[in-house]
Design a protein around this motif. Structure first.
Motif, PDB file in Angstrom:
ATOM      1  N   LEU A   6       0.853  -1.188   0.000  1.00  0.00           N
ATOM      2  CA  LEU A   6       0.000   0.000   0.000  1.00  0.00           C
ATOM      3  C   LEU A   6       0.888   1.237   0.000  1.00  0.00           C
ATOM      4  CD1 LEU A   6      -2.556  -1.070   2.787  1.00  0.00           C
ATOM      5  CD2 LEU A   6      -2.471  -1.776   0.376  1.00  0.00           C
ATOM      6  N   THR A   7       0.663   2.155  -0.934  1.00  0.00           N
ATOM      7  CA  THR A   7       1.514   3.342  -1.050  1.00  0.00           C
ATOM      8  C   THR A   7       0.682   4.614  -1.100  1.00  0.00           C
ATOM      9  OG1 THR A   7       1.592   3.567  -3.477  1.00  0.00           O
ATOM     10  CG2 THR A   7       3.080   1.951  -2.476  1.00  0.00           C
ATOM     11  N   SER A   8       1.254   5.699  -0.584  1.00  0.00           N
ATOM     12  CA  SER A   8       0.728   7.048  -0.751  1.00  0.00           C
ATOM     13  C   SER A   8       1.905   7.961  -1.048  1.00  0.00           C
ATOM     14  CB  SER A   8       0.021   7.540   0.514  1.00  0.00           C
ATOM     15  OG  SER A   8      -1.165   6.811   0.749  1.00  0.00           O
ATOM     16  N   TYR A   9       1.702   8.926  -1.961  1.00  0.00           N
ATOM     17  CA  TYR A   9       2.789   9.834  -2.319  1.00  0.00           C
ATOM     18  C   TYR A   9       2.196  11.072  -2.987  1.00  0.00           C
ATOM     19  CZ  TYR A   9       2.145   7.341  -6.764  1.00  0.00           C
ATOM     20  OH  TYR A   9       1.607   6.764  -7.893  1.00  0.00           O
ATOM     21  N   PRO A  10       2.982  12.157  -3.113  1.00  0.00           N
ATOM     22  CA  PRO A  10       2.439  13.421  -3.628  1.00  0.00           C
ATOM     23  C   PRO A  10       1.870  13.298  -5.035  1.00  0.00           C
ATOM     24  CG  PRO A  10       4.520  13.799  -2.526  1.00  0.00           C
ATOM     25  CD  PRO A  10       4.373  12.308  -2.629  1.00  0.00           C
ATOM     26  N   ALA A  11       0.801  14.041  -5.297  1.00  0.00           N
ATOM     27  CA  ALA A  11       0.108  13.981  -6.583  1.00  0.00           C
ATOM     28  C   ALA A  11       0.962  14.488  -7.740  1.00  0.00           C
ATOM     29  CB  ALA A  11      -1.189  14.779  -6.511  1.00  0.00           C
ATOM     30  N   LYS A  12       2.036  15.208  -7.456  1.00  0.00           N
ATOM     31  CA  LYS A  12       2.890  15.707  -8.542  1.00  0.00           C
ATOM     32  C   LYS A  12       3.564  14.559  -9.284  1.00  0.00           C
ATOM     33  CE  LYS A  12       6.869  16.412  -5.436  1.00  0.00           C
ATOM     34  NZ  LYS A  12       7.769  17.412  -4.821  1.00  0.00           N
ATOM     35  N   ARG A  13       3.666  13.396  -8.652  1.00  0.00           N
ATOM     36  CA  ARG A  13       4.195  12.214  -9.327  1.00  0.00           C
ATOM     37  C   ARG A  13       3.048  11.523 -10.071  1.00  0.00           C
ATOM     38  NH1 ARG A  13       9.315  11.140  -7.472  1.00  0.00           N
ATOM     39  NH2 ARG A  13       9.870  11.969  -5.424  1.00  0.00           N
ATOM     40  N   ASP A  14       3.388  10.598 -10.985  1.00  0.00           N
ATOM     41  CA  ASP A  14       2.345   9.924 -11.734  1.00  0.00           C
ATOM     42  C   ASP A  14       2.075   8.543 -11.161  1.00  0.00           C
ATOM     43  OD1 ASP A  14       4.479   8.338 -12.579  1.00  0.00           O
ATOM     44  OD2 ASP A  14       4.543   9.203 -14.598  1.00  0.00           O
ATOM     45  N   VAL A  15       1.090   7.855 -11.743  1.00  0.00           N
ATOM     46  CA  VAL A  15       0.694   6.557 -11.217  1.00  0.00           C
ATOM     47  C   VAL A  15       1.810   5.526 -11.369  1.00  0.00           C
ATOM     48  CG1 VAL A  15      -0.375   5.731 -13.364  1.00  0.00           C
ATOM     49  CG2 VAL A  15      -1.211   4.877 -11.156  1.00  0.00           C
ATOM     50  N   GLU A  16       2.643   5.668 -12.383  1.00  0.00           N
ATOM     51  CA  GLU A  16       3.719   4.690 -12.589  1.00  0.00           C
ATOM     52  C   GLU A  16       4.709   4.689 -11.432  1.00  0.00           C
ATOM     53  OE1 GLU A  16       5.921   1.658 -13.910  1.00  0.00           O
ATOM     54  OE2 GLU A  16       3.938   2.252 -14.637  1.00  0.00           O
ATOM     55  N   PHE A  17       4.855   5.818 -10.759  1.00  0.00           N
ATOM     56  CA  PHE A  17       5.714   5.850  -9.568  1.00  0.00           C
ATOM     57  C   PHE A  17       5.223   4.840  -8.536  1.00  0.00           C
ATOM     58  CE2 PHE A  17       6.733   7.408  -5.311  1.00  0.00           C
ATOM     59  CZ  PHE A  17       8.095   7.682  -5.411  1.00  0.00           C
ATOM     60  N   GLY A  18       3.903   4.744  -8.374  1.00  0.00           N
ATOM     61  CA  GLY A  18       3.339   3.786  -7.431  1.00  0.00           C
ATOM     62  C   GLY A  18       3.526   2.355  -7.874  1.00  0.00           C
ATOM     63  N   TRP A  19       3.270   2.086  -9.177  1.00  0.00           N
ATOM     64  CA  TRP A  19       3.490   0.727  -9.673  1.00  0.00           C
ATOM     65  C   TRP A  19       4.948   0.310  -9.492  1.00  0.00           C
ATOM     66  CZ3 TRP A  19      -1.041  -0.864  -9.579  1.00  0.00           C
ATOM     67  CH2 TRP A  19      -2.105  -0.375 -10.333  1.00  0.00           C
ATOM     68  N   THR A  20       5.872   1.223  -9.760  1.00  0.00           N
ATOM     69  CA  THR A  20       7.289   0.898  -9.606  1.00  0.00           C
ATOM     70  C   THR A  20       7.632   0.609  -8.151  1.00  0.00           C
ATOM     71  OG1 THR A  20       7.849   2.285 -11.512  1.00  0.00           O
ATOM     72  CG2 THR A  20       9.646   1.721 -10.018  1.00  0.00           C
ATOM     73  N   ALA A  21       7.088   1.403  -7.225  1.00  0.00           N
ATOM     74  CA  ALA A  21       7.319   1.153  -5.809  1.00  0.00           C
ATOM     75  C   ALA A  21       6.811  -0.235  -5.425  1.00  0.00           C
ATOM     76  CB  ALA A  21       6.649   2.231  -4.960  1.00  0.00           C
ATOM     77  N   CYS A  22       5.625  -0.610  -5.919  1.00  0.00           N
ATOM     78  CA  CYS A  22       5.090  -1.950  -5.645  1.00  0.00           C
ATOM     79  C   CYS A  22       6.038  -3.027  -6.157  1.00  0.00           C
ATOM     80  CB  CYS A  22       3.727  -2.117  -6.310  1.00  0.00           C
ATOM     81  SG  CYS A  22       2.362  -1.235  -5.517  1.00  0.00           S
ATOM     82  N   ARG A  23       6.527  -2.865  -7.375  1.00  0.00           N
ATOM     83  CA  ARG A  23       7.418  -3.882  -7.945  1.00  0.00           C
ATOM     84  C   ARG A  23       8.729  -3.969  -7.174  1.00  0.00           C
ATOM     85  NH1 ARG A  23       5.298  -1.676 -12.849  1.00  0.00           N
ATOM     86  NH2 ARG A  23       7.172  -0.433 -13.245  1.00  0.00           N
ATOM     87  N   ASP A  24       9.264  -2.820  -6.758  1.00  0.00           N
ATOM     88  CA  ASP A  24      10.531  -2.835  -6.029  1.00  0.00           C
ATOM     89  C   ASP A  24      10.381  -3.549  -4.686  1.00  0.00           C
ATOM     90  OD1 ASP A  24      11.755  -1.501  -8.083  1.00  0.00           O
ATOM     91  OD2 ASP A  24      11.730   0.464  -7.101  1.00  0.00           O
ATOM     92  N   VAL A  25       9.291  -3.256  -3.981  1.00  0.00           N
ATOM     93  CA  VAL A  25       9.047  -3.933  -2.705  1.00  0.00           C
ATOM     94  C   VAL A  25       8.857  -5.426  -2.943  1.00  0.00           C
ATOM     95  CG1 VAL A  25       7.440  -4.179  -0.778  1.00  0.00           C
ATOM     96  CG2 VAL A  25       8.102  -1.898  -1.568  1.00  0.00           C
TER      97      VAL A  25
END
Length: 372
Positions: free
Chosen positions: A332-351
């Motif tokens: 589960l991730t939360s991050y600033p809206a200035k980033r895009d959705v791919e930032f979240g997908w990448t964080a999921c994959r890295d974890v």
């Protein structure tokens, strides 16, 4: 990215400060927040605040609206996604400094290669990640600025789990991950009534799960009695949840352990209900824009249901949840809206790459790199 437009009431999210639950037991994490203390929810004499502007997940058709929204729905959200957003994501605290496991074992990637290299000669034996206490398995993104991260890996046979230090105590919006349960609860209702799943139900399940269609999910939610559906998670899956805004499925508050347990339960229980094999096919066949890129790393039949929403000008929630034979993983991730959705997908994959390595899953870097 779809324009916000006029939202489905339950498809809008409004984060607050989560209520820490009591310690977890297998398949269960906590008692739900009370109506007076639930984040964003009205107390006995409070007036609910209007929901924040948002950008919903892609929708195939216009959202469904009640002619007269209930007072506690908070009214319609503004379509001005560039407006200032007072909502802030929940704090997901991580361990301060280097963990004991990190100091002892090095990074999980180092440990993984030590375990699997043909001539390593290190004496390490493969170790299941779920043997590690919460907060002791380091992952690459856990201390990153502006990224709030919680994750859990569940052993579905024993109920044992490991994860971030707050994996069973910090809650956030379920977003569209809860659609897997709305679909499963529809099958449960058909089984209870000793009838087949109707064509309309089957169409809505496929749309809600495969394409993450909010309008289809709304119809499933209303047929099931709204919160009655999520309340049934306690009896059917041993997971107690509550919503921070009555009548809105995406406001269901979950921890990482909750998210893993819910999808694992759906995967396990679906074959007992009419239409269960079709639901499992749906969960293995979500559309490319809803994939985390982790599915291709996992063995056997995999169920996946993710959730992603940009909360106006405030922040993104991107939740990645998968279940396979013997395991379920939620990030589960939360991050600033200035980033895009791919930032979240990448964080999921890295974890996931770190966690799966420690759990003995041989990764396929080319699949990981291209999103799977």
């Amino acid at each position: 990215m779809a324009d916000a437009g006029t939202p489905v009431p339950s498809a809008v999210a409004d984060a607050g400060t989560p209520v820490p639950p009591t310690p977890a037991v297998p398949w269960s994490t906590s008692e739900p927040p009370t109506a007076a203390t639930a984040p964003g929810g009205p107390g006995p004499s409070d007036t609910p605040a209007p929901p924040a502007p948002y950008i919903p997940e892609p929708q195939v058709e216009p959202p469904v609206q009640d002619p007269e929204p209930a007072a506690d729905d908070g009214g319609a959200a503004s379509a001005d996604t560039g407006a200032a957003d007072p909502v802030r994501p929940p704090a997901l605290p991580g361990p301060a400094g280097e963990s004991a496991a990190s100091a002892l074992l090095g990074t999980t990637r180092d440990l993984f290669f030590a375990m699997t290299a043909p001539d390593a000669g290190t004496g390490f034996a493969p170790r299941e990640a779920v043997d590690l206490p919460p907060g002791t398995l380091p992952v690459a993104r856990e201390d990153e600025d502006d990224l709030q991260l919680s994750w859990a890996l569940l052993d579905t046979a024993t109920g044992r789990w490991t994860g971030s230090a707050d994996a069973d105590s910090t809650r956030t919006e379920a977003e569209s991950t809860i659609k897997a349960w709305l679909a499963a609860d529809t099958l449960r209702a058909a089984a209870e009534a000793q009838r087949p799943v109707t064509d309309d139900e089957r169409a809505d399940i496929a749309a809600a799960v495969r394409a993450s269609d909010d309008s289809a999910a709304e119809r499933l939610y209303r047929r099931a009695g709204r919160e009655d559906a999520t309340d049934r998670l306690a009896a059917e899956c041993g997971v107690s949840v509550a919503t921070s805004r009555p009548g809105w499925w995406s406001f269901t508050q979950i921890s990482a352990v909750d998210a893993a347990a819910i999808l694992a339960c759906v995967r396990d229980r679906a074959p007992d209900w009419p239409g269960g094999s079709e639901l499992l096919t749906d969960l293995a066949s979500i559309t490319p824009d809803g994939r985390s890129g982790i599915h291709g790393l996992l063995p056997g039949a995999v169920a996946e249901k993710n959730g992603w929403t940009r909360h106006g000008a405030g922040f993104w929630n991107v939740n990645c949840v998968l279940a396979w034979e013997g395991r379920a993983l939620a990030v589960l991730t939360s991050y600033p809206a200035k980033r895009d959705v791919e930032f979240g997908w990448t964080a999921c994959r890295d974890v996931a790459s770190d966690v799966l390595a420690a759990d003995g899953v041989r990764m396929t870097p080319d699949v990981l790199a291209d999103g799977g």
